[in-house]
Scaffold this active site. Structure first.
Site, PDB file in Angstrom:
ATOM      1  N   TYR A   1      -0.790  12.775   2.069  1.00 55.49           N
ATOM      2  CA  TYR A   1      -1.767  11.684   2.025  1.00 55.49           C
ATOM      3  C   TYR A   1      -2.812  11.969   3.100  1.00 55.49           C
ATOM      4  O   TYR A   1      -2.587  11.785   4.280  1.00 55.49           O
ATOM      5  CB  TYR A   1      -1.109  10.339   2.294  1.00 55.49           C
ATOM      6  CG  TYR A   1      -0.206   9.816   1.208  1.00 55.49           C
ATOM      7  CD1 TYR A   1      -0.160  10.408  -0.055  1.00 55.49           C
ATOM      8  CD2 TYR A   1       0.612   8.713   1.434  1.00 55.49           C
ATOM      9  CE1 TYR A   1       0.668   9.904  -1.045  1.00 55.49           C
ATOM     10  CE2 TYR A   1       1.436   8.198   0.446  1.00 55.49           C
ATOM     11  CZ  TYR A   1       1.469   8.800  -0.784  1.00 55.49           C
ATOM     12  OH  TYR A   1       2.302   8.299  -1.766  1.00 55.49           O
TER      13      TYR A   1
ATOM     14  N   PHE B   1       2.538   1.662  -8.204  1.00 58.13           N
ATOM     15  CA  PHE B   1       1.615   0.911  -9.072  1.00 58.13           C
ATOM     16  C   PHE B   1       2.234  -0.430  -9.489  1.00 58.13           C
ATOM     17  O   PHE B   1       2.261  -0.772 -10.681  1.00 58.13           O
ATOM     18  CB  PHE B   1       1.229   1.721 -10.310  1.00 58.13           C
ATOM     19  CG  PHE B   1       0.541   3.024 -10.024  1.00 58.13           C
ATOM     20  CD1 PHE B   1      -0.252   3.192  -8.893  1.00 58.13           C
ATOM     21  CD2 PHE B   1       0.678   4.102 -10.883  1.00 58.13           C
ATOM     22  CE1 PHE B   1      -0.894   4.397  -8.628  1.00 58.13           C
ATOM     23  CE2 PHE B   1       0.043   5.320 -10.634  1.00 58.13           C
ATOM     24  CZ  PHE B   1      -0.746   5.462  -9.503  1.00 58.13           C
ATOM     25  N   PRO B   2       2.742  -1.221  -8.539  1.00 54.26           N
ATOM     26  CA  PRO B   2       3.394  -2.484  -8.903  1.00 54.26           C
ATOM     27  C   PRO B   2       2.441  -3.520  -9.485  1.00 54.26           C
ATOM     28  O   PRO B   2       2.893  -4.495 -10.096  1.00 54.26           O
ATOM     29  CB  PRO B   2       3.976  -2.970  -7.571  1.00 54.26           C
ATOM     30  CG  PRO B   2       3.083  -2.366  -6.534  1.00 54.26           C
ATOM     31  CD  PRO B   2       2.725  -1.014  -7.079  1.00 54.26           C
TER      32      PRO B   2
ATOM     33  N   PHE C   1      -5.622   4.617 -12.473  1.00 52.82           N
ATOM     34  CA  PHE C   1      -5.195   5.936 -12.901  1.00 52.82           C
ATOM     35  C   PHE C   1      -4.469   5.842 -14.243  1.00 52.82           C
ATOM     36  O   PHE C   1      -3.643   4.954 -14.463  1.00 52.82           O
ATOM     37  CB  PHE C   1      -4.249   6.557 -11.869  1.00 52.82           C
ATOM     38  CG  PHE C   1      -4.890   6.807 -10.545  1.00 52.82           C
ATOM     39  CD1 PHE C   1      -5.830   7.808 -10.379  1.00 52.82           C
ATOM     40  CD2 PHE C   1      -4.556   6.036  -9.448  1.00 52.82           C
ATOM     41  CE1 PHE C   1      -6.418   8.043  -9.148  1.00 52.82           C
ATOM     42  CE2 PHE C   1      -5.135   6.263  -8.211  1.00 52.82           C
ATOM     43  CZ  PHE C   1      -6.068   7.267  -8.065  1.00 52.82           C
TER      44      PHE C   1
END
Length: 285
Positions: free
Chosen positions: A53, A201-202, A207
């Site tokens: 990251y 991605f909760p 994306f």
């Protein structure tokens, strides 16, 4: 519990701390450090990160903000990917690459052992043909050497998850939320084996064309009825859906951080849960 450590069910994901595209330094370094420190003040003791990251940005910020770390803080990172010179995502799944990734995380976080390291899988065509058993064997060796405590696995299908179970899996990270429950069969396996399910991605994502949970009319209606925000409804549904679910919503905003943590106090009643449960996408094996 996560790898034998008690954690709050709402943690923090560090992916949004670096600059746009998860590349380079944050727009506001002081704010990024404040967000991390405030997360711990709010009771978050599970932080999810990765050396790639930035690259080399999120871990440096975590170290700058929080080292020496609180005794109850569980640091989770991942290996199996890297970035190319233009910032593209590339596979790094050969055993020596996994080991190098763990060593890099140990150095940047300045710890002797990492609580959990997730093995991030990618397609065989991008994984250069590295078989899963070889990757798991290296992760097991790193655990035996005391460099990591728990082995997680990420972006997997159900066959890969079952193949990995004998390694002793602490958690599974796959895309999953109120509107995208295609991986419900994998959550069933986690229930059966008492493994933490840590969805990324909760709330959906731009994306891959994933729907935004916070824009769905049923979520907006539930938020109005509950006096909550749509994001809080999406997170509260996940917490209510299964006790194995641990959340790591990411943000670079202090306001959104506090909003996310407060989702733990949102209680969806039975009628609201029934409406939201009915929004599921079809599951697949």
């Amino acid at each position: 519990m996560l790898a034998g450590r008690p954690v709050a069910r709402i943690g923090y994901g560090a992916m949004q701390l670096p600059g746009p595209g998860v590349l380079g330094p944050p727009r506001d370094r002081a704010n990024a450090l404040t967000v991390l420190r405030r997360a711990v003040e709010l009771g978050i003791n599970h932080i999810d990160t990765a050396q790639y990251y930035g690259p080399d940005v999120a871990n440096e910020l975590i170290h700058a903000a929080l080292h020496p770390y609180p005794d109850d803080l569980v640091l989770v990172t991942k290996v199996g990917a890297d970035r190319d010179r233009r910032g593209g995502w590339i596979s790094a799944q050969r055993p020596h690459e996994l080991r190098a990734g763990v060593e890099a995380n140990l150095r940047s976080l300045e710890v002797e052992r990492i609580d959990v390291v997730n093995l991030r899988l990618s397609g065989a065509e991008r994984g250069r043909g590295v078989d899963l058993d070889s990757q798991l064997a290296e992760m097991i060796a790193l655990r035996s050497e005391g460099k990591i405590d728990g082995i997680g696995i990420s972006t997997v299908n159900i066959d890969q998850l079952r193949q990995a179970l004998p390694a002793g899996i602490a958690c599974v990270q796959n895309a999953y939320n109120l509107l995208d429950r295609a991986d419900e069969p994998l959550l069933d396996v986690c229930r059966e084996h008492d493994i933490a399910w840590v969805p990324y991605f909760p709330l959906g994502s731009a994306f891959g064309g994933m729907s935004k949970v916070t824009r769905h009319p049923a979520v907006l209606a539930a938020a109005r009825a509950q006096g909550a925000t749509p994001a809080q409804v999406g997170l509260a549904w996940l917490l209510a859906h299964d006790p194995h679910i641990l959340l790591i919503p990411g943000t670079s905003s202090l306001e959104h951080l506090e909003e996310n943590v407060a989702a733990a106090d949102v209680r969806l009643d039975a009628p609201a849960m029934a409406v939201l449960d009915a929004l599921a996408t079809p599951a697949h094996d």
